[in-house]
Design a protein around this motif. Structure first.
Motif, mmCIF file in Angstrom:
data_model
loop_
_atom_site.group_PDB
_atom_site.id
_atom_site.type_symbol
_atom_site.label_atom_id
_atom_site.label_comp_id
_atom_site.label_asym_id
_atom_site.label_seq_id
_atom_site.Cartn_x
_atom_site.Cartn_y
_atom_site.Cartn_z
ATOM 1 N N PRO A 112 0.824 -1.213 0.000
ATOM 2 C CA PRO A 112 0.000 0.000 0.000
ATOM 3 C C PRO A 112 0.862 1.268 0.000
ATOM 4 O O PRO A 112 0.987 1.966 1.012
ATOM 5 C CB PRO A 112 -0.798 -0.128 1.295
ATOM 6 N N ALA A 113 1.513 1.570 -1.129
ATOM 7 C CA ALA A 113 2.399 2.747 -1.212
ATOM 8 C C ALA A 113 1.599 4.032 -1.039
ATOM 9 O O ALA A 113 0.415 4.111 -1.396
ATOM 10 C CB ALA A 113 3.127 2.746 -2.558
ATOM 11 N N GLY A 114 2.238 5.054 -0.487
ATOM 12 C CA GLY A 114 1.565 6.321 -0.217
ATOM 13 C C GLY A 114 1.366 7.173 -1.446
ATOM 14 O O GLY A 114 0.342 7.842 -1.608
ATOM 15 N N ASN A 115 2.336 7.218 -2.347
ATOM 16 C CA ASN A 115 2.269 8.041 -3.545
ATOM 17 C C ASN A 115 1.232 7.476 -4.521
ATOM 18 O O ASN A 115 1.200 6.281 -4.783
ATOM 19 C CB ASN A 115 3.660 8.086 -4.194
ATOM 20 N N VAL A 116 0.379 8.350 -5.072
ATOM 21 C CA VAL A 116 -0.706 7.917 -5.947
ATOM 22 C C VAL A 116 -0.166 7.230 -7.198
ATOM 23 O O VAL A 116 -0.672 6.184 -7.616
ATOM 24 C CB VAL A 116 -1.591 9.120 -6.347
ATOM 25 N N ILE A 117 0.875 7.812 -7.797
ATOM 26 C CA ILE A 117 1.438 7.239 -9.020
ATOM 27 C C ILE A 117 2.029 5.856 -8.743
ATOM 28 O O ILE A 117 1.820 4.907 -9.507
ATOM 29 C CB ILE A 117 2.522 8.178 -9.613
ATOM 30 N N VAL A 118 2.746 5.747 -7.623
ATOM 31 C CA VAL A 118 3.332 4.450 -7.261
ATOM 32 C C VAL A 118 2.229 3.439 -6.975
ATOM 33 O O VAL A 118 2.343 2.258 -7.342
ATOM 34 C CB VAL A 118 4.259 4.613 -6.038
ATOM 35 N N LYS A 119 1.143 3.888 -6.341
ATOM 36 C CA LYS A 119 0.022 2.994 -6.070
ATOM 37 C C LYS A 119 -0.534 2.405 -7.354
ATOM 38 O O LYS A 119 -0.797 1.205 -7.456
ATOM 39 C CB LYS A 119 -1.099 3.754 -5.349
ATOM 40 N N ILE A 120 -0.711 3.270 -8.346
ATOM 41 C CA ILE A 120 -1.263 2.817 -9.627
ATOM 42 C C ILE A 120 -0.315 1.826 -10.300
ATOM 43 O O ILE A 120 -0.740 0.815 -10.860
ATOM 44 C CB ILE A 120 -1.536 4.025 -10.544
ATOM 45 N N LEU A 121 0.983 2.134 -10.250
ATOM 46 C CA LEU A 121 1.967 1.267 -10.877
ATOM 47 C C LEU A 121 2.046 -0.102 -10.195
ATOM 48 O O LEU A 121 2.354 -1.105 -10.840
ATOM 49 C CB LEU A 121 3.351 1.937 -10.850
#
Length: 271
Positions: free
Chosen positions: A175-184
């Motif tokens: 569950p990464a905090g950054n939105v872009i990383v979450k999507i990736l």
């Protein structure tokens, strides 16, 4: 015994083993129905239900019968496991754990009967193949594990909601905090969570099946020895196998409690 039969025209050792590991079945391929597995599993379930009803109808807290005492000890044991391993409260969990533990224990205990006893009696009435240990057939452990898996999915959706259940696949276990990383990370999370969820019933079923099949095979191999030698290794293995059949029933029951406990947790609690 098998060597003597081979000399006199009876089955060889390989044929003897194959015979004892062959089910009484109808149908072919995927649609094969193992009648002996179904019969013994259902019969033991009916026996357990009848015994439970008998205890319930004649419940006496002051003068308990031996059967009542047995059920009380078993239920208190399972209830303690639920208190230790289950987060939250669900009145279904303790009865479910008790039923699984005792039913699987009874099915496993069929392995303690002499390997030739029931097949010999069945042969007298024209039944040439008979496997008496339901959990030594892959169908039974996987069916039990599949039922638990269905409950896991049900309670995941009930507790987390449909959207929460989908989010579990999208944002777990990373569950990464950054939105872009979450999507990736979504494809990776979907793959990892799917593998994690499917591994639960597969590991439960294969563990139970593997241990019981190996135990049954060892009893068959011991039966190949001359009758006057069988008693020592057979007796020692039976004593050790009592621990195995009890432990496997306990592990299956405990994993059920743990997995259902996880299903009852919210996403925030899991993280």
């Amino acid at each position: 015994m098998a060597e003597h039969e081979a000399v006199t025209g009876g089955p060889t050792s390989v044929e003897y083993i194959q015979h004892h590991l062959h089910n009484l079945s109808i149908g072919e391929g995927f649609w094969t129905l193992h009648l002996d597995t179904f019969f013994f599993a259902l019969g033991l379930a009916v026996l357990l239900g009848w015994a439970a009803k008998k205890v319930g109808d004649n419940l006496d807290p002051d003068n308990p019968t031996g059967l009542q005492s047995f059920f009380e000890v078993m239920f208190e044991f399972v209830e303690q496991q639920v208190k230790d391993a289950f987060v939250g409260y669900n009145p279904l969990i303790a009865p479910l754990g008790f039923t699984l533990f005792v039913w699987i224990l009874l099915m496993n205990a069929m392995d303690l009967l002499p390997v030739d006893l029931l097949p010999y009696l069945a042969a007298l009435v024209g039944i040439h193949y008979l496997k008496v240990v339901p959990t030594a057939n892959l169908d039974t452990p996987l069916a039990l594990a599949g039922s638990i898996f269905a409950l896991i999915i049900f309670f995941n959706i009930k507790i987390k909601g449909g959207l929460g259940f989908i989010k579990m696949f999208l944002f777990h276990p990373f569950p990464a905090g950054n939105v872009i990383v979450k999507i990736l990370l979504i494809p990776v999370n979907i793959l990892m969570t799917t593998i994690e969820e499917l591994a639960k019933p597969v590991s439960m079923g294969l563990r139970l099946f593997g241990n019981m099949f190996a135990g049954e095979l060892i009893f068959v191999l011991i039966a190949l020895l001359p009758w006057w030698i069988q008693f020592v290794p057979g007796g020692l293995w039976a004593i050790f196998h009592i621990l195995i059949i009890t432990l496997q029933a306990f592990i299956f029951m405990l994993l059920t409690i743990v997995y259902l406990s996880i299903a009852h947790q919210s996403m925030d609690e899991e993280h």
